[in-house]
Motif scaffolding. Structure first.
Motif, PDB file in Angstrom:
ATOM      1  N   SER A 166       0.838  -1.197   0.000  1.00 40.32           N
ATOM      2  CA  SER A 166       0.000   0.000   0.000  1.00 40.32           C
ATOM      3  C   SER A 166       0.875   1.250   0.000  1.00 40.32           C
ATOM      4  O   SER A 166       2.088   1.182   0.222  1.00 40.32           O
ATOM      5  CB  SER A 166      -0.920   0.008   1.226  1.00 40.32           C
ATOM      6  OG  SER A 166      -0.166   0.245   2.402  1.00 40.32           O
ATOM      7  N   GLU A 167       0.270   2.393  -0.231  1.00 40.56           N
ATOM      8  CA  GLU A 167       1.015   3.652  -0.256  1.00 40.56           C
ATOM      9  C   GLU A 167       1.739   3.925   1.063  1.00 40.56           C
ATOM     10  O   GLU A 167       2.809   4.527   1.078  1.00 40.56           O
ATOM     11  CB  GLU A 167       0.074   4.824  -0.544  1.00 40.56           C
ATOM     12  CG  GLU A 167      -0.408   4.912  -1.963  1.00 40.56           C
ATOM     13  CD  GLU A 167      -1.278   6.130  -2.193  1.00 40.56           C
ATOM     14  OE1 GLU A 167      -1.258   6.679  -3.307  1.00 40.56           O
ATOM     15  OE2 GLU A 167      -2.004   6.534  -1.255  1.00 40.56           O
ATOM     16  N   ASP A 168       1.137   3.490   2.166  1.00 42.54           N
ATOM     17  CA  ASP A 168       1.714   3.777   3.486  1.00 42.54           C
ATOM     18  C   ASP A 168       2.532   2.618   4.055  1.00 42.54           C
ATOM     19  O   ASP A 168       2.776   2.549   5.258  1.00 42.54           O
ATOM     20  CB  ASP A 168       0.621   4.185   4.481  1.00 42.54           C
ATOM     21  CG  ASP A 168      -0.463   3.121   4.630  1.00 42.54           C
ATOM     22  OD1 ASP A 168      -0.392   2.088   3.929  1.00 42.54           O
ATOM     23  OD2 ASP A 168      -1.380   3.308   5.446  1.00 42.54           O
ATOM     24  N   GLY A 169       2.985   1.702   3.180  1.00 43.72           N
ATOM     25  CA  GLY A 169       3.920   0.673   3.612  1.00 43.72           C
ATOM     26  C   GLY A 169       3.306  -0.553   4.240  1.00 43.72           C
ATOM     27  O   GLY A 169       3.985  -1.289   4.967  1.00 43.72           O
ATOM     28  N   MET A 170       2.036  -0.821   3.984  1.00 41.83           N
ATOM     29  CA  MET A 170       1.431  -2.072   4.434  1.00 41.83           C
ATOM     30  C   MET A 170       1.738  -3.167   3.417  1.00 41.83           C
ATOM     31  O   MET A 170       1.408  -3.045   2.251  1.00 41.83           O
ATOM     32  CB  MET A 170      -0.076  -1.930   4.595  1.00 41.83           C
ATOM     33  CG  MET A 170      -0.760  -3.182   5.156  1.00 41.83           C
ATOM     34  SD  MET A 170      -2.557  -3.138   4.906  1.00 41.83           S
ATOM     35  CE  MET A 170      -2.986  -1.565   5.639  1.00 41.83           C
ATOM     36  N   LEU A 171       2.400  -4.226   3.865  1.00 43.03           N
ATOM     37  CA  LEU A 171       2.709  -5.371   3.013  1.00 43.03           C
ATOM     38  C   LEU A 171       1.593  -6.397   3.183  1.00 43.03           C
ATOM     39  O   LEU A 171       1.357  -6.884   4.296  1.00 43.03           O
ATOM     40  CB  LEU A 171       4.052  -5.975   3.398  1.00 43.03           C
ATOM     41  CG  LEU A 171       4.587  -7.075   2.471  1.00 43.03           C
ATOM     42  CD1 LEU A 171       4.993  -6.487   1.114  1.00 43.03           C
ATOM     43  CD2 LEU A 171       5.775  -7.794   3.110  1.00 43.03           C
ATOM     44  N   ILE A 172       0.897  -6.722   2.097  1.00 40.25           N
ATOM     45  CA  ILE A 172      -0.222  -7.657   2.126  1.00 40.25           C
ATOM     46  C   ILE A 172       0.197  -8.892   1.338  1.00 40.25           C
ATOM     47  O   ILE A 172       0.519  -8.800   0.150  1.00 40.25           O
ATOM     48  CB  ILE A 172      -1.478  -7.035   1.523  1.00 40.25           C
ATOM     49  CG1 ILE A 172      -1.814  -5.722   2.247  1.00 40.25           C
ATOM     50  CG2 ILE A 172      -2.650  -8.007   1.594  1.00 40.25           C
ATOM     51  CD1 ILE A 172      -2.901  -4.923   1.571  1.00 40.25           C
ATOM     52  N   THR A 173       0.196 -10.041   2.006  1.00 38.15           N
ATOM     53  CA  THR A 173       0.762 -11.260   1.428  1.00 38.15           C
ATOM     54  C   THR A 173      -0.280 -12.365   1.355  1.00 38.15           C
ATOM     55  O   THR A 173      -0.945 -12.680   2.353  1.00 38.15           O
ATOM     56  CB  THR A 173       1.954 -11.745   2.268  1.00 38.15           C
ATOM     57  OG1 THR A 173       2.924 -10.702   2.368  1.00 38.15           O
ATOM     58  CG2 THR A 173       2.598 -12.972   1.652  1.00 38.15           C
ATOM     59  N   ALA A 174      -0.428 -12.964   0.182  1.00 40.77           N
ATOM     60  CA  ALA A 174      -1.255 -14.161   0.026  1.00 40.77           C
ATOM     61  C   ALA A 174      -0.495 -15.341   0.601  1.00 40.77           C
ATOM     62  O   ALA A 174       0.662 -15.577   0.246  1.00 40.77           O
ATOM     63  CB  ALA A 174      -1.569 -14.389  -1.445  1.00 40.77           C
ATOM     64  N   CYS A 175      -1.130 -16.083   1.502  1.00 37.12           N
ATOM     65  CA  CYS A 175      -0.468 -17.211   2.169  1.00 37.12           C
ATOM     66  C   CYS A 175      -1.000 -18.516   1.599  1.00 37.12           C
ATOM     67  O   CYS A 175      -2.132 -18.929   1.895  1.00 37.12           O
ATOM     68  CB  CYS A 175      -0.685 -17.136   3.677  1.00 37.12           C
ATOM     69  SG  CYS A 175       0.090 -15.675   4.419  1.00 37.12           S
ATOM     70  N   PHE A 176      -0.191 -19.152   0.773  1.00 39.04           N
ATOM     71  CA  PHE A 176      -0.578 -20.325   0.003  1.00 39.04           C
ATOM     72  C   PHE A 176      -0.869 -21.505   0.927  1.00 39.04           C
ATOM     73  O   PHE A 176      -0.053 -21.867   1.777  1.00 39.04           O
ATOM     74  CB  PHE A 176       0.549 -20.694  -0.955  1.00 39.04           C
ATOM     75  CG  PHE A 176       0.139 -21.583  -2.089  1.00 39.04           C
ATOM     76  CD1 PHE A 176      -0.309 -21.046  -3.277  1.00 39.04           C
ATOM     77  CD2 PHE A 176       0.213 -22.961  -1.969  1.00 39.04           C
ATOM     78  CE1 PHE A 176      -0.681 -21.860  -4.339  1.00 39.04           C
ATOM     79  CE2 PHE A 176      -0.158 -23.789  -3.019  1.00 39.04           C
ATOM     80  CZ  PHE A 176      -0.610 -23.234  -4.207  1.00 39.04           C
ATOM     81  N   GLY A 177      -2.052 -22.089   0.757  1.00 39.77           N
ATOM     82  CA  GLY A 177      -2.456 -23.228   1.582  1.00 39.77           C
ATOM     83  C   GLY A 177      -3.077 -22.839   2.908  1.00 39.77           C
ATOM     84  O   GLY A 177      -3.665 -23.689   3.588  1.00 39.77           O
ATOM     85  N   ASP A 178      -2.980 -21.567   3.266  1.00 37.70           N
ATOM     86  CA  ASP A 178      -3.516 -21.096   4.546  1.00 37.70           C
ATOM     87  C   ASP A 178      -4.849 -20.379   4.397  1.00 37.70           C
ATOM     88  O   ASP A 178      -5.521 -20.102   5.398  1.00 37.70           O
ATOM     89  CB  ASP A 178      -2.514 -20.155   5.226  1.00 37.70           C
ATOM     90  CG  ASP A 178      -1.183 -20.828   5.509  1.00 37.70           C
ATOM     91  OD1 ASP A 178      -1.194 -21.899   6.146  1.00 37.70           O
ATOM     92  OD2 ASP A 178      -0.133 -20.300   5.088  1.00 37.70           O
TER      93      ASP A 178
END
Length: 288
Positions: A201-213
């Motif tokens: 995101s613009e403000d440094g939020m890292l959003i990660t898809a967690c495979f299998g979870d």
């Protein structure tokens, strides 16, 4: 519904990928590119008309990325790095694939300086024979940055550093934004989650898809630290990557996979879309 979301997660097309990956939003054309890796297929979604276009590719390809020319994309493929002229459906070779025998390309993204970064991984997903590479226009071949990699994933640049992951190790790393130096990396655990592709995101939020979870992992980058915020439940088992897009850059697109599931339900492999309360940082372009 988590406060981060403003709408329900919904599939944007009837298409179901075997291994959906690498969503990339093109702001110039207001369209989304993504890959079905195992079926050697590039897909393109046009939200305004709800149309999905398919392009068959001659080799296994992990990413189609933006360049500074409209509708000319950069392909990271098992037989090399190519420019792809979308309307003519032609590939122009730039350099050979540098990975070891028995590997394929995986994560790929364009860095702030306009270079391509991409990883390779074991086709059998067992051994640490993968690597990270960097390539820019004019190079005869891709330059090795780091070897002994399991499954390379996540590429995001923030605060003058690059953030990436090794799914096999369940670890995030950060290092110099210009080039990975394996001796000077910071390491962060993803806990019991398996990090796959991420967006920022613009403000440094890292959003990660967690495979299998079946979740998105939300973390905040702050002065070189990676602070876990929460997880967001998804209606798919194997989310693989995510990207912001839309006219306001507040739509989140999530790819997923059906591969390896014994009894996949109807949404597995779908491209999902949801409106969020934040805006994405956008995509860089490869400099031609």
């Amino acid at each position: 519904m988590p406060a981060f979301l403003k709408s329900a997660l919904t599939p944007v097309t009837d298409y179901r990928a075997t291994l959906g990956e690498t969503p990339v939003w093109c702001q110039r054309t207001q369209s989304l590119l993504w890959m079905d890796i195992d079926n050697q297929r590039l897909l393109r979604y046009w939200p305004e008309t709800k149309v999905v276009e398919h392009r068959e590719l001659p080799s296994l390809t992990s990413a189609a990325l933006l360049t500074d020319q409209q509708d000319v994309f950069l392909l990271a493929a098992q037989d090399g790095i190519f420019l792809y002229e979308y309307h003519a459906e032609t590939r122009i070779p730039l350099c050979p694939y540098p990975g070891a025998p028995g590997t394929r390309p995986n994560e790929a993204a364009i860095a702030p300086d306009g270079s391509l970064w991409f990883g390779s991984m074991d086709l059998q997903e067992k051994d640490k024979i993968g690597a990270w590479y960097r390539f820019e226009k004019g190079d005869a071949q891709a330059q090795l940055m780091m070897d002994n990699v399991g499954t390379p994933n996540t590429l995001a640049w923030y605060e003058g550093r690059v953030w990436f992951a090794d799914s096999m190790q369940k670890r995030f790393y950060s290092g110099n934004a210009r080039r990975i130096n394996p001796l000077k990396l910071s390491c962060f655990s993803s806990g019991d989650k398996t990090p796959d592709g991420s967006t920022l995101s613009e403000d440094g939020m890292l959003i990660t898809a967690c495979f299998g979870d079946g979740v998105l992992l939300r973390q905040q980058i702050n002065q070189g630290e990676l602070l876990t915020l929460d997880t967001v439940e998804l209606p798919v088992t194997q989310p693989s990557c995510c990207a912001f897009g839309g006219a306001q850059m507040n739509q989140l697109f999530v790819t997923s996979a059906r591969k390896g599931l014994k009894d996949p339900h109807s949404l597995e492999g779908a491209l999902l879309e949801v409106e969020t309360t934040t805006r994405g940082a956008g995509q860089y372009q490869f400099k031609l």
